[in-house]
Write an enzyme that holds these catalytic residues in place. Structure first.
Site, PDB file in Angstrom:
ATOM      1  N   GLU A  79     -24.530 -18.165 -24.664  1.00 26.84           N
ATOM      2  CA  GLU A  79     -23.207 -17.540 -24.670  1.00 26.84           C
ATOM      3  C   GLU A  79     -23.269 -16.388 -25.652  1.00 26.84           C
ATOM      4  O   GLU A  79     -23.622 -16.571 -26.812  1.00 26.84           O
ATOM      5  CB  GLU A  79     -22.131 -18.527 -25.134  1.00 26.84           C
ATOM      6  CG  GLU A  79     -21.799 -19.586 -24.103  1.00 26.84           C
ATOM      7  CD  GLU A  79     -20.727 -20.562 -24.612  1.00 26.84           C
ATOM      8  OE1 GLU A  79     -20.503 -21.561 -23.939  1.00 26.84           O
ATOM      9  OE2 GLU A  79     -20.142 -20.313 -25.690  1.00 26.84           O
ATOM     10  N   TYR A 131     -16.384 -26.018 -19.422  1.00 25.47           N
ATOM     11  CA  TYR A 131     -16.507 -26.091 -20.873  1.00 25.47           C
ATOM     12  C   TYR A 131     -15.407 -27.024 -21.363  1.00 25.47           C
ATOM     13  O   TYR A 131     -14.235 -26.774 -21.113  1.00 25.47           O
ATOM     14  CB  TYR A 131     -16.313 -24.680 -21.446  1.00 25.47           C
ATOM     15  CG  TYR A 131     -16.636 -24.495 -22.920  1.00 25.47           C
ATOM     16  CD1 TYR A 131     -16.167 -25.368 -23.886  1.00 25.47           C
ATOM     17  CD2 TYR A 131     -17.395 -23.400 -23.345  1.00 25.47           C
ATOM     18  CE1 TYR A 131     -16.454 -25.186 -25.228  1.00 25.47           C
ATOM     19  CE2 TYR A 131     -17.682 -23.196 -24.693  1.00 25.47           C
ATOM     20  CZ  TYR A 131     -17.207 -24.095 -25.628  1.00 25.47           C
ATOM     21  OH  TYR A 131     -17.477 -23.886 -26.959  1.00 25.47           O
ATOM     22  N   ASP A 138     -10.378 -18.236 -32.664  1.00 25.72           N
ATOM     23  CA  ASP A 138     -11.595 -18.493 -33.423  1.00 25.72           C
ATOM     24  C   ASP A 138     -11.318 -18.769 -34.894  1.00 25.72           C
ATOM     25  O   ASP A 138     -10.416 -18.190 -35.494  1.00 25.72           O
ATOM     26  CB  ASP A 138     -12.553 -17.301 -33.303  1.00 25.72           C
ATOM     27  CG  ASP A 138     -13.253 -17.308 -31.962  1.00 25.72           C
ATOM     28  OD1 ASP A 138     -13.973 -18.285 -31.678  1.00 25.72           O
ATOM     29  OD2 ASP A 138     -13.069 -16.350 -31.190  1.00 25.72           O
TER      30      ASP A 138
END
Lengths: 405, 270
Positions: free
Chosen positions: B49, B175, B60
């Site tokens: 990734e 994911y 994040d």
């Protein structure tokens, strides 16, 4: 102007034309969908609306006056200028209109904790206020730069029992505070209510915040009808995210005779790289959950906004404003730091009202336009907040000017 | 068969899980980042990734925020990220590369141009954090039409009602974000991951990769027993943050990658 349904948006996907939407991480999607459902149910529930009306009246102090600014009108020598006195609300700005609505919704949803972002601190103060009143713990994210220039509001929030978390990422201003609040929300998904302070973010926030603020325009309509027996000819409000502006404008969008002007923060000028005028100096993009106009570089990186007023220091704008700009229903102009400061002083001296620096942008535009308009032109300016919080900024600016002179 | 399908099929035959490594493109600079990228397959990364830096990475944690800033300060752009993939593909045709990031830089680049160039340089999949299925028409549909997989994030908050919608247009792999939170934050228990995977399997036949909070070879091995893929990001990125020189950054990242790979490879699936 042929179109007359400017008040129709947003659609089921939260879109105003191509703007708005729900651009959030999957973790948050179920939460924003849930919030939209809960808000729809609440606004159709007479008990909720009654509660809202009670707090608007007895806690905020609404309706606030529509005041004829006689001396400013004389000074300009043209249009008849009225101030919608949002600065007389409890906590000193329009922000509390939205906070009361959202805290009632948070309680209804059984949430146990409030979080919010703040720029100038007015939304933080309003959130801390309702958190205290409703007995909810509250965390306010505020950029480190803003904490520095808005110390009075930081102290107010602390007195009210809120925890203030300084955000040093990026430029330490409103956008960074919003990033950090979103990170908190994504981490505390079960019990936390994110109380967004402006007409931006993922759907339903832009529509919900607008609805809670639209009382500004509704009262203005009634009050001007009572005073003058007719509609205003023009409305002027400052626009950062744009909640006081949407609040004033929304009720009048379909009245074609009413000219509507939004005032962006021009900083050092929109032809420089130091401004916060997303519509006049930005391009469409996606940030903080919505598609809207953004200040960004050629690579799609968000650039720093600049304004003397912390509350307008944001590189985006609410999606409904982006839409109203594209369909040309609202005219968006910009006012520089210096013009805003001049209007700040004029309003202090002529009307005995110390306006917020954000509000001073709208006043500067009014002072620019009024002399060119006939005496029977009725102009309403949203006096969105009081300037007590800006003493430090104005003082240092005046000191710097004296030094130069 | 796409590179992602091929890779997961091979690993299934080997009876093991994939090590999926995340690095931010251009961190700590273009050359060192390209060196890391080129070194990852030999160090045991099965899928890569590659983060596309964005000024406002809202989902994040601190590690990847700082990585993003380092990359942007070193002059990384979306065009340079695509160039990195092009250079990587000169001598690697088998390791799948998934670009991961936020929508705005792609929106600004132009979706059509981005999809065409991504395909041309050898990008295999996309993970766009802030594009939920509600906005599929923007990028997922054109990307898949061009043969680029669109990988969805599923999370602890994605309930059974919503899951089919999220998985409907997923391709490549799924994911699973094992904790509600930002990248690099706390880790989930194996019990939680195990029951979450069981739930996902009722809805999809795609390989499932689990990420968020996995930092050590031991943790990677534990998750590898449960899923088809184990994603490690912040721990690798932290190696770059802590390195004194670019050479050290390259060496430390690849060393951790090798250790993680050992963990994953040692954990044969039951």
């Amino acid at each position: 102007m042929t179109q007359t349904n400017f008040r129709a948006g947003p659609d089921a996907n939260g879109l105003f034309g191509e703007f708005g939407g729900r651009y959030v991480a999957e973790t948050l999607m179920p939460l924003v969908l849930d919030l939209a459902r809960e808000y729809e149910a609440a606004k159709a529930d007479p008990a909720f609306l009654e509660q809202l009306a009670y707090f608007q009246r007895d806690y905020i102090g609404r309706p606030n006056p529509l005041y004829f600014a006689e001396r400013l009108t004389e000074h300009c020598g043209g249009a008849k200028i009225f101030f919608k006195r949002e600065e007389l609300n409890h906590t000193g700005a329009h922000k509390v209109n939205n906070c009361i609505g959202q805290v009632l919704l948070a309680k209804r949803m059984g949430k146990k904790r409030l979080i919010a972002e703040t720029g100038a601190g007015m939304h933080g103060v309003a959130t801390a206020t309702v958190a205290a009143r409703f007995g909810l713990p509250c965390v306010i994210y505020m950029g480190a730069t803003d904490i520095e220039r808005q110390q009075a509001n930081v102290f107010r929030m602390k007195l009210l029992g809120a925890e203030i978390v300084p955000v040093t990422a990026g430029t330490g201003t409103l956008k960074d505070a919003m990033n950090e609040a979103l990170r908190d929300w994504v981490t505390n998904v079960d019990d936390t209510f994110y109380l967004i302070g402006t007409v931006a973010g993922p759907h339903p926030y832009p529509a919900m915040v607008r609805d809670f603020q639209s009382i500004i325009g509704k009262e203005t309509r009634e009050q001007l009808q009572a005073k003058e027996g007719r509609l205003p000819d023009s409305l002027i409000a400052c626009v950062g995210g744009g909640s006081n502006a949407m609040g004033l404008f929304h009720d009048f969008l379909d009245d074609a005779s009413v000219q509507i002007i939004g005032v962006e923060a021009g900083g050092h000028g929109v032809d420089t790289d130091k401004h916060a005028a997303s519509l006049n100096g930005g391009v469409p993009g996606v940030l903080h959950g919505n598609r809207t106009y953004l200040l960004q570089d050629a690579d799609g990186q968000i650039t720093d906004a600049h304004s003397i007023s912390a509350g307008l220091d944001y590189p985006g704008i609410g999606p409904e404003h982006a839409y109203l700009h594209e369909v040309k229903r609202v005219e968006y102009v910009s006012i520089t730091d210096d013009e805003a400061l001049a209007a700040f002083h004029t309003t202090c001296r002529l009307e005995g009202i110390i306006p917020a620096l954000e509000t001073s942008h709208a006043l500067a535009e009014a002072i620019k336009r009024a002399p060119t308009l006939p005496k029977d032109h009725l102009m309403v300016v949203c006096l969105s907040g009081r300037g007590d919080k800006d003493m430090q900024t104005v003082m240092s600016h005046m000191a710097a000017q004296e030094k130069q002179a | 068969m796409s590179r992602l399908e091929q890779r997961f099929a091979e690993l299934k035959a080997e009876g093991r899980s994939a090590l999926v490594t995340f690095i931010t493109a251009g961190d700590p600079g273009y050359d060192a980042s390209l060196q890391i990228l080129k070194g990852l397959p030999a160090a045991g990364a099965d899928v890569i990734e590659l983060g596309m830096p964005f000024t406002d990475p809202m989902a994040d944690g601190v590690a990847i925020q700082l990585a993003t800033l380092r990359a942007l300060e070193a002059g990384q752009t979306l065009a340079k990220t695509l160039q990195m993939v092009r250079e990587f593909r000169v001598d690697n045709q088998t390791t799948p590369i998934v670009l991961m990031g936020y929508y705005n830089p792609i929106h600004r680049f132009g979706v059509e141009a981005f999809v065409a160039q991504a395909k041309a340089v050898g990008v295999d999949g996309l993970i766009i954090v802030d594009l939920p299925p509600e906005h599929d028409a923007e990028l997922a549909t054109p990307a898949q039409a061009a043969g680029i997989d669109f990988i969805r994030l599923t999370t602890p908050t994605t309930d059974d009602v919503r899951l089919p919608r999220v998985l409907e247009r997923s391709s490549g792999f799924v994911y699973y974000v094992s904790v509600a939170g930002v990248t690099g934050a706390g880790s989930a228990t194996t019990e939680h991951v195990s029951s979450a995977i069981e739930r996902l399997r009722r809805h999809t036949d795609l390989p499932i990769s689990v990420g968020f909070g996995i930092r050590t070879p031991e943790q990677a091995a534990a998750i590898a027993k449960l899923s088809e893929g184990v994603v490690v990001g912040s721990a690798l990125v932290d190696k770059i943050a802590n390195a004194k020189t670019a050479e050290q950054a390259v060496g430390d990242v690849l060393e951790l990658c090798s250790a993680l790979a050992q963990g994953v490879r040692g954990a044969r699936k039951a």
